[in-house]
Design a protein around this motif. Structure first.
Motif, PDB file in Angstrom:
ATOM      1  N   ILE A 103     -36.405 -31.626  65.924  1.00 37.61           N
ATOM      2  CA  ILE A 103     -36.270 -31.742  64.471  1.00 37.61           C
ATOM      3  C   ILE A 103     -37.391 -30.992  63.764  1.00 37.61           C
ATOM      4  CG2 ILE A 103     -36.266 -33.358  62.535  1.00 37.61           C
ATOM      5  CD1 ILE A 103     -33.735 -33.441  64.184  1.00 37.61           C
ATOM      6  N   ASP A 104     -38.601 -31.076  64.314  1.00 42.94           N
ATOM      7  CA  ASP A 104     -39.743 -30.367  63.721  1.00 42.94           C
ATOM      8  C   ASP A 104     -39.512 -28.858  63.755  1.00 42.94           C
ATOM      9  OD1 ASP A 104     -42.484 -30.348  62.643  1.00 42.94           O
ATOM     10  OD2 ASP A 104     -42.997 -29.400  64.547  1.00 42.94           O
ATOM     11  N   ALA A 105     -38.980 -28.356  64.847  1.00 39.53           N
ATOM     12  CA  ALA A 105     -38.698 -26.924  64.954  1.00 39.53           C
ATOM     13  C   ALA A 105     -37.651 -26.502  63.934  1.00 39.53           C
ATOM     14  CB  ALA A 105     -38.228 -26.584  66.369  1.00 39.53           C
ATOM     15  N   LEU A 106     -36.651 -27.341  63.710  1.00 39.73           N
ATOM     16  CA  LEU A 106     -35.613 -27.042  62.723  1.00 39.73           C
ATOM     17  C   LEU A 106     -36.201 -26.963  61.313  1.00 39.73           C
ATOM     18  CD1 LEU A 106     -32.622 -26.659  62.023  1.00 39.73           C
ATOM     19  CD2 LEU A 106     -32.403 -29.149  61.925  1.00 39.73           C
ATOM     20  N   PHE A 107     -37.071 -27.914  60.978  1.00 40.74           N
ATOM     21  CA  PHE A 107     -37.695 -27.899  59.651  1.00 40.74           C
ATOM     22  C   PHE A 107     -38.664 -26.730  59.505  1.00 40.74           C
ATOM     23  CE2 PHE A 107     -36.270 -32.328  59.111  1.00 40.74           C
ATOM     24  CZ  PHE A 107     -35.858 -32.272  57.793  1.00 40.74           C
ATOM     25  N   ALA A 108     -39.342 -26.370  60.599  1.00 40.12           N
ATOM     26  CA  ALA A 108     -40.238 -25.213  60.546  1.00 40.12           C
ATOM     27  C   ALA A 108     -39.447 -23.946  60.213  1.00 40.12           C
ATOM     28  CB  ALA A 108     -40.962 -25.054  61.878  1.00 40.12           C
ATOM     29  N   LEU A 109     -38.242 -23.829  60.786  1.00 37.89           N
ATOM     30  CA  LEU A 109     -37.389 -22.690  60.494  1.00 37.89           C
ATOM     31  C   LEU A 109     -36.943 -22.711  59.033  1.00 37.89           C
ATOM     32  CD1 LEU A 109     -35.723 -20.232  61.379  1.00 37.89           C
ATOM     33  CD2 LEU A 109     -33.933 -21.816  62.127  1.00 37.89           C
ATOM     34  N   CYS A 110     -36.598 -23.897  58.543  1.00 36.72           N
ATOM     35  CA  CYS A 110     -36.190 -24.025  57.137  1.00 36.72           C
ATOM     36  C   CYS A 110     -37.329 -23.640  56.202  1.00 36.72           C
ATOM     37  CB  CYS A 110     -35.734 -25.458  56.855  1.00 36.72           C
ATOM     38  SG  CYS A 110     -34.182 -25.913  57.645  1.00 36.72           S
ATOM     39  N   GLN A 111     -38.542 -24.037  56.536  1.00 39.91           N
ATOM     40  CA  GLN A 111     -39.692 -23.677  55.704  1.00 39.91           C
ATOM     41  C   GLN A 111     -39.912 -22.172  55.691  1.00 39.91           C
ATOM     42  OE1 GLN A 111     -42.819 -26.655  57.131  1.00 39.91           O
ATOM     43  NE2 GLN A 111     -43.389 -26.386  54.996  1.00 39.91           N
TER      44      GLN A 111
END
Length: 231
Positions: A202-210
């Motif tokens: 989930i953290d990797a997904l949000f990092a991509l979104c950022q």
């Protein structure tokens, strides 16, 4: 090595990947609790964060409140709510939502506060209403910080939602709580590993979104008038 082997054996056991207590179902429950919690927290955090960030009012109160809420112990808060209400999913969601509000609120008002005042003034000079200023100027520019706050909130909920199993609800915490009850260490360790892996994904997904939010064109790029006013 025996513990590691036993944990791996537990994780790859086909029995753990099927049925109402299998890993896929527990992951779905865990993500469901997280989504409900974030939505519940957003009801308070989003409008309050937009108001504080846009107007600059109540900022000190918001900072103090978020700091105080961050200090609350999850297990103690859940226990208190259960004593005041009853055992079930609702007390867990309420407790997790209380802990989810601070990072959400901080991300929103900090993001709006970081927007260049000259850009906001230029938008007003073009005749934009306050709602248009927020939705078309401030929010797009603040989105990276807002996503950062959401990222922090979601990860905190994923990590602490395991405690919800303490009052009898599902989720990945069941493996840890039930395993501790019968001294099944491989189950406890396996459950903890799944939580960690889920949080990292989930953290990797949000990092991509950022990263995508940072690359997104600013309102000034799509509105030449703003670009001229802020130049």
């Amino acid at each position: 090595m025996s513990l590691i082997n036993d944990t791996v054996a537990w994780l790859i056991d086909s029995a753990q990947w099927s049925g109402g207590s299998g890993i896929p179902w527990r992951i779905a429950q865990h993500l469901g609790y997280t989504a409900i919690t974030v939505l519940a927290a957003s009801v308070i955090a989003v409008p309050l964060g937009l108001y504080v960030g846009h107007t600059g009012r109540w900022k000190n109160t918001a900072v103090l409140a978020t700091g105080a809420l961050r200090a609350l112990p999850t297990l103690g808060l859940i226990t208190l709510i259960v004593l005041l209400t009853s055992v079930g999913l609702a007390p867990a969601i309420i407790a997790l939502a209380v802990l989810c509000i601070p990072p959400l609120l901080a991300g929103i008002y900090s993001g709006l506060e970081a927007v260049d005042p000259a850009t906001v003034d230029a938008a007003r000079a073009q005749g934009m209403t306050e709602t248009q200023v927020i939705t078309r100027v401030e929010l797009p520019l603040a989105m990276p910080l807002i996503i950062g706050g959401l990222r922090s909130a979601v990860l905190q909920v994923i990590a602490t939602a395991t405690v919800a199993a303490f009052i009898g609800v599902g989720g990945l915490g069941r493996y840890i709580i039930d395993g501790l009850a019968v001294r099944d260490t491989p189950r406890v360790l396996g459950g903890a590993i799944i939580v960690v892996v889920l949080a990292l994904l989930i953290d990797a997904l949000f990092a991509l979104c950022q990263r995508l939010a940072f690359r997104h064109a600013s309102p000034a790029d799509s509105h030449p008038q703003l670009k001229e006013k802020t130049a």
